[in-house]
Write a protein that holds these residues in place. Structure first.
Motif, short mmCIF file in Angstrom:
data_model
loop_
_atom_site.label_atom_id
_atom_site.label_comp_id
_atom_site.label_asym_id
_atom_site.label_seq_id
_atom_site.Cartn_x
_atom_site.Cartn_y
_atom_site.Cartn_z
N HIS A 104 0.81 -1.20 0.00
CA HIS A 104 0.00 0.00 0.00
C HIS A 104 0.85 1.26 0.00
N SER A 105 1.86 1.28 0.82
CA SER A 105 2.63 2.53 0.92
C SER A 105 3.41 2.79 -0.36
N LEU A 106 3.82 1.70 -1.04
CA LEU A 106 4.52 1.91 -2.31
C LEU A 106 3.60 2.61 -3.31
N VAL A 107 2.38 2.12 -3.41
CA VAL A 107 1.45 2.71 -4.37
C VAL A 107 1.16 4.15 -3.99
N LYS A 108 1.00 4.39 -2.71
CA LYS A 108 0.70 5.75 -2.26
C LYS A 108 1.86 6.70 -2.57
#
Ligand code: BES
Ligand code: MN
Ligand code: ZN
Length: 487
Positions: free
Chosen positions: A158-162
């Motif tokens: 999730h944090s990568l996409v964000k």
């Protein structure tokens, strides 16, 4: 610009250019090894022969490889064990960026070994790629959409996409700033700028826009602003943007962007050489619009107000004359000794207007002085502030984002250069310290506010054969807003 995050096997990625960073072969990732096997170990063989693997800066471009969907593969050497810090990462990426712009590739995929980097570091790497990809694929004449695909082992991260989305928002913000700044003045009038702002409010529900006309400005006594607009037939506009995304009633950060859509100098007419570049005199305004477009696609816990005084500065029979004395919205009187020092005249009323929003801080962004170009060249934006903490956090954001600023002093001694027998302030301070006396002039309208001034005269565009807007300082300001480190 668009982006994807994918976990596909490398041979399956349908793009024009697939970039594979390669550490020493013994540290090569699973996906590379699979691809290499599929190609009968051709990739590892050539990497070894040409000493690519584990060699930062080394690279080889391969075309039409059997079993591979990508049209070309760029193998680039990266640090021996594949873990690189930001500076190694930038060196690794440089050949990629060069190839993308040379080959004019619009769809590019890059494998990123995520490993376990610190969040900040990953964010900086990501922003760096998106920014560089934007630069490499930009053309004013041939506008086209480019797509960057990031290949990872885990797209559900999730944090990568964000973080990647934030990088994309930054790149698209920069692109909007460039596109607006590059427009010639006949295609970028104050009215057109106002319409661009309205488009943003149509595209993003977190953004609202209102536009004031000259009659409304006159009612507010914005006389120094209107004195600049006096000689042009283009109606001036005061554009106000609101990004209200924090529910907590946070005081807003106000960004004021100089929007002189063409600066002829007025009656103090500029010399004709390079006068065309004065279409860029709205780069501060374009920066504010670029920042807002990025904000629109991010979900930040901040409230931001954008104020854009937009006008042309032209000579005419009814134009403001050297020696004219004008009462600004603040009540302070100004003797206009040079009608070419118009930026400060539209900004001072805008700063006064900003008080109505009870701002946490006010930051103005302006192509304000040729003197700033002489002092700092094109590498650093000139920073002046009446608040050291604010100055420090802006400087820090400049370093973080690779969009640097350098501070100049605002000592009261400089103020005496603006003394005159005819008004509270003269609008010019003589030959010396021109960037500072311009900043000092503005500071006189920012008393009691936490205020900073960014003089982007040297950084907003490149002159000469490479004449194009740079999109600066969108990256600096976004870093500042994301971190809001000024407290
Ligand atoms: N927009 C110019 C500043 C400028 C000039 C930016 C050249 C980039 C390149 C500004 O309005 C201006 O004309 N400033 C004058 C001030 C002077 C009259 C005190 C300048 O710098 O010459
Ligand atoms: Mn000027
Ligand atoms: Zn100007």
């Amino acid at each position: 610009m668009k982006f994807n995050v994918k976990t596909d096997d490398l041979h399956n990625v349908k793009v024009e250019l697939l970039i594979i960073p390669l550490p020493s072969l013994k540290y090569a990732g699973k996906k590379f090894l699979e691809l290499d096997k599929l190609c009968n170990h051709f990739l590892s063989k050539i990497a070894r022969e040409k000493q690519i693997d584990g060699n930062i800066g080394a690279n080889i471009l391969l075309h039409s490889i059997d079993y591979v969907s990508a049209r070309s593969i760029l193998l680039v050497g990266t640090s021996k064990n594949g873990n690189c810090d930001l500076s190694d990462f930038k060196k690794t990426m440089q050949p990629c960026i060069n190839q993308i712009s040379k080959l004019k590739k619009k769809s590019v995929a890059i494998e990123i070994h995520q490993g376990n980097p610190k969040r900040d570091e990953f964010e900086q790497k990501c922003n760096f790629i998106f920014k560089q990809f934007e630069t490499a694929t930009y053309s004013y004449k041939k506008q086209s959409n480019s797509t960057l695909t990031i290949l990872t082992n885990n797209s559900s991260n999730h944090s990568l996409v964000k973080i990647a989305k934030q990088g994309l928002a930054l790149a698209n913000g920069i692109r909007l700033t460039k596109n607006l700044a590059n427009k010639p003045a006949n295609l970028c009038t104050p009215t057109i700028l106002a319409n661009e702002a309205k488009k943003l409010s149509g595209n993003y529900k977190s953004i609202n826009v209102s536009v004031m006309n000259e009659v409304q400005m006159k009612k507010l006594k914005m006389n120094t602003l209107l004195s600049v607009a006096q000689g042009t037939t283009q109606p001036a506009k005061l554009i106000v943007l609101k990004y209200s995304n924090s529910k907590k009633n946070k005081r807003p950060i106000v960004l004021v962007g100089k929007g002189v859509t063409f600066d002829s100098g007025g009656i103090s007419l500029k010399p004709s050489s390079a006068m065309d570049e004065m279409k860029y005199d709205m780069a501060g305004a374009a920066t504010v619009l670029g920042v807002f477009s990025a904000l629109g696609s991010m979900d930040l816990d901040v409230n931001v107000i954008g104020i854009i005084p937009a006008t042309e500065n032209m000579p005419a029979g009814n134009a403001t004359k050297p020696g004219d004395v004008i009462t600004s919205m603040s009540g302070k009187t100004v003797e206009i000794l040079n009608t070419d020092a118009e930026g400060r005249l539209i900004l001072c009323d805008s700063i006064t207007y900003a008080r109505k929003f009870k701002p946490e801080v006010v930051i103005d962004i302006a192509t304000l002085t040729g003197a700033c170009v002489v002092a700092l060249g094109s590498h650093a934006t000139g920073l002046m502030s009446n608040n050291e903490k604010l100055a420090e956090s802006l400087l820090k954001s400049g370093i973080n984002s690779g969009d640097r600023a350098w501070q100049l002093p605002l000592w009261s001694e400089y103020g005496s250069q603006l003394n005159t027998n005819f008004a509270d302030l003269a609008n010019v301070g003589g030959r010396t310290a021109g960037a500072i006396t311009a900043g000092y002039f503005l500071s006189q309208f920012a008393e009691g506010l936490k205020w900073a001034h960014l003089d982007i005269a040297g950084t907003a565009w490149n002159s000469g054969a490479n004449k194009l807007a740079t999109g600066r300082p969108v990256a600096l300001l976004l870093d500042f807003l994301i971190n809001s480190k000024f407290k």
